[in-house]
Design a protein around this motif. Structure first.
Motif, PDB file in Angstrom:
ATOM      1  N   ASN A  55       1.116  -1.151   0.216  1.00  0.00           N
ATOM      2  CA  ASN A  55       0.073   0.277   0.395  1.00  0.00           C
ATOM      3  C   ASN A  55       1.126   1.039   0.192  1.00  0.00           C
ATOM      4  O   ASN A  55       0.350   2.709   0.167  1.00  0.00           O
ATOM      5  CB  ASN A  55      -1.321   0.133   1.738  1.00  0.00           C
ATOM      6  CG  ASN A  55      -2.154  -0.890   1.006  1.00  0.00           C
ATOM      7  OD1 ASN A  55      -2.639  -1.181  -0.132  1.00  0.00           O
ATOM      8  ND2 ASN A  55      -2.501  -1.450   2.298  1.00  0.00           N
ATOM      9  N   LYS A  56       1.680   0.962  -0.421  1.00  0.00           N
ATOM     10  CA  LYS A  56       3.300   2.019  -0.517  1.00  0.00           C
ATOM     11  C   LYS A  56       3.031   3.066   0.741  1.00  0.00           C
ATOM     12  O   LYS A  56       3.672   4.341   1.086  1.00  0.00           O
ATOM     13  CB  LYS A  56       2.760   3.519  -1.895  1.00  0.00           C
ATOM     14  CG  LYS A  56       1.945   2.841  -3.469  1.00  0.00           C
ATOM     15  CD  LYS A  56       4.188   2.081  -3.022  1.00  0.00           C
ATOM     16  CE  LYS A  56       3.906   1.293  -4.694  1.00  0.00           C
ATOM     17  NZ  LYS A  56       5.178   1.176  -5.059  1.00  0.00           N
ATOM     18  N   TYR A  57       3.098   2.506   2.153  1.00  0.00           N
ATOM     19  CA  TYR A  57       3.601   2.684   3.589  1.00  0.00           C
ATOM     20  C   TYR A  57       5.341   2.293   3.873  1.00  0.00           C
ATOM     21  O   TYR A  57       5.244   1.138   3.435  1.00  0.00           O
ATOM     22  CB  TYR A  57       2.262   1.951   4.447  1.00  0.00           C
ATOM     23  CG  TYR A  57       1.598   2.743   4.362  1.00  0.00           C
ATOM     24  CD1 TYR A  57       1.081   3.957   4.389  1.00  0.00           C
ATOM     25  CD2 TYR A  57      -0.230   1.878   4.114  1.00  0.00           C
ATOM     26  CE1 TYR A  57       0.064   4.779   4.624  1.00  0.00           C
ATOM     27  CE2 TYR A  57      -1.293   2.877   3.465  1.00  0.00           C
ATOM     28  CZ  TYR A  57      -1.525   4.190   4.095  1.00  0.00           C
ATOM     29  OH  TYR A  57      -2.348   4.916   4.034  1.00  0.00           O
ATOM     30  N   ALA A  58       5.838   3.068   4.085  1.00  0.00           N
ATOM     31  CA  ALA A  58       7.076   2.898   4.457  1.00  0.00           C
ATOM     32  C   ALA A  58       7.273   2.516   5.578  1.00  0.00           C
ATOM     33  O   ALA A  58       6.115   2.791   6.813  1.00  0.00           O
ATOM     34  CB  ALA A  58       8.076   3.776   4.730  1.00  0.00           C
ATOM     35  N   SER A  59       7.874   1.544   6.354  1.00  0.00           N
ATOM     36  CA  SER A  59       8.099   1.225   7.843  1.00  0.00           C
ATOM     37  C   SER A  59       9.894   1.201   8.202  1.00  0.00           C
ATOM     38  O   SER A  59       9.882   0.680   7.578  1.00  0.00           O
ATOM     39  CB  SER A  59       7.091   0.338   8.092  1.00  0.00           C
ATOM     40  OG  SER A  59       7.065  -1.069   7.181  1.00  0.00           O
ATOM     41  N   CYS A  60       9.406   0.222   9.425  1.00  0.00           N
ATOM     42  CA  CYS A  60      10.654  -0.110  10.199  1.00  0.00           C
ATOM     43  C   CYS A  60      11.114  -1.271  11.353  1.00  0.00           C
ATOM     44  O   CYS A  60      10.029  -0.881  12.358  1.00  0.00           O
ATOM     45  CB  CYS A  60      12.296   1.374  10.293  1.00  0.00           C
ATOM     46  SG  CYS A  60      13.711   0.930  11.679  1.00  0.00           S
ATOM     47  N   GLU A  61      11.765  -1.992  11.385  1.00  0.00           N
ATOM     48  CA  GLU A  61      11.580  -3.084  12.383  1.00  0.00           C
ATOM     49  C   GLU A  61      13.149  -3.010  12.591  1.00  0.00           C
ATOM     50  O   GLU A  61      14.001  -3.100  12.117  1.00  0.00           O
ATOM     51  CB  GLU A  61      11.196  -4.391  11.386  1.00  0.00           C
ATOM     52  CG  GLU A  61       9.793  -3.605  11.129  1.00  0.00           C
ATOM     53  CD  GLU A  61       9.432  -5.475  10.426  1.00  0.00           C
ATOM     54  OE1 GLU A  61      10.570  -5.865  10.480  1.00  0.00           O
ATOM     55  OE2 GLU A  61       8.162  -5.366  10.189  1.00  0.00           O
TER      56      GLU A  61
END
Length: 385
Positions: free
Chosen positions: A172-178
């Motif tokens: 969905n074109k969302y950026a994330s960091c883990e």
């Protein structure tokens, strides 16, 4: 006669400090150890205004001895005047000075030469000014310390993400960091959560805990914080894609120095510190960092020295390590300025004590001695961290 008196007053005004009695009473100017004289001059016309009384003030010094004649002419009953609240041992007004009786409430005479204890208004204002300047200096210093610690935290965070983190873009074109670390290192993930938001959850089936950030505002803040410090070969590609998505200018990694906390962040992710005594001769302390890519551990050798070798275990990886006291002390000093935030930091702070007991040969002292017991106690503390 009035004109002549006015002329004399003008001449005195050139050499003396003039202050109106009303102002003197209103602001209660302080008088100190100097012997100060006041002259009461009656009914002098100045600028067409009648002033019943005003006070002519000047310091009585050798420089103004020539004014004695003038002052005697103006006021034969010259006396010292002080304010009661600023003086000790004040006597009643001399009744012979009948022309001063109307000012009896405000002016007193026959005051002793006791040292004045109150500070004058000038010193008071000067102290306030100095305090404000000092507060400004302290505030700037605190801001500088805060700014420096914030920069180092961001450097440390970039190192941690390079080692144990991951940037991704969803469908969905969302950026994330883990970031996934050992369960005992939950505390450092909470520090990241406090700064950028996100969630910290236990991973099912493994003794690990994961931090995840996916809201846009938090991601923009985090990307700007670590921009210019991400340098891991694999992570750099992920980071660049996220920068494009969030419309943030990508910054190339800055050159690493001993003052950069990136090393400690990467160590908290992929580093180890331990000692072994396989040969039962003497314990060997080793500090190491491992990674799949040679380029990502080469930074340590360039800055801290040591060696890099390839280990075939676990599908192969490169390992940087330092094994002597001199290099350990360098890394120990670095840890003081850029401290570890993981559980490994507890062992790093024990390096100094390790070598203290090591140099005393405590590890091979007779078992009934206090020295050997100190070694056992240290060994227990080491293994509990």
């Amino acid at each position: 006669q009035n004109m002549a008196l006015l002329l004399i007053t003008y001449v005195i005004n050139i050499l003396c400090a003039v202050c109106w009695k009303s102002l003197f009473i209103k602001y209660q100017w302080k008088i100190y150890n100097k012997t100060t004289y006041y002259f009461i001059i009656k009914n002098i016309a100045l600028n067409t205004k009648q002033l019943n009384n005003f006070v002519l003030k000047f310091n009585w010094t050798k420089q103004y001895n020539k004014m004695n004649i003038v002052s005697d002419l103006l006021n034969p009953d010259r006396v010292k005047y002080y304010y009661k609240e600023d003086n000790q041992q004040v006597t009643n007004m001399n009744s012979s000075n009948t022309h001063l009786t109307s000012n009896k409430k405000n002016l007193l005479v026959d005051t002793s030469e006791t040292t004045r204890t109150q500070k004058n208004k000038f010193n008071y204002l000067l102290n306030i000014f100095n305090m404000k300047k000092m507060n400004q200096i302290i505030t700037k210093r605190h801001y500088s310390i805060y700014k420096d610690s914030n920069i180092r935290f961001n450097q440390w965070l970039a190192g941690l993400i390079d080692g144990d983190g991951y940037f991704c873009i969803t469908k969905n074109k969302y950026a994330s960091c883990e970031i996934t670390v050992e369960l005992k290192d939950e505390k450092m993930l909470r520090q990241i959560q406090d700064k950028f938001g996100g969630s910290v959850k236990l991973r099912s089936g493994v003794k690990a805990i994961r931090y995840r950030l996916k809201n846009k505002e938090g991601m923009i803040k985090l990307i700007n914080a670590v921009n210019g410090n991400i340098r891991n070969s694999k992570r750099l590609v992920q980071f660049n894609k996220v920068c494009i998505l969030l419309n943030i200018d990508f910054k190339e990694p800055i050159k690493l120095t001993k003052d950069n906390a990136w090393f400690m962040g990467f160590f908290d992710a992929d580093g180890t510190i331990n000692y072994s005594d396989k040969l039962k001769i003497r314990p060997q302390l080793t500090i190491s960092v491992t990674n799949k890519y040679l380029h990502d551990v080469e930074y340590y050798r360039e800055v801290f020295g040591g060696n890099i070798y390839f280990d075939k275990a676990k599908n192969g990886y490169f390992k940087w390590s330092i094994n002597n006291k001199e290099l350990h002390n360098i890394f120990y000093t670095y840890n003081k300025s850029c401290p570890s935030k993981s559980n490994k930091g507890k062992r790093l702070f024990l390096i100094d004590k390790f070598y203290y007991l090591y140099d005393l040969l405590a590890f091979k002292a007779p078992h009934n001695t206090a020295l050997y017991k100190a070694w056992l106690k240290f060994n227990e503390k080491w293994n509990n961290n």
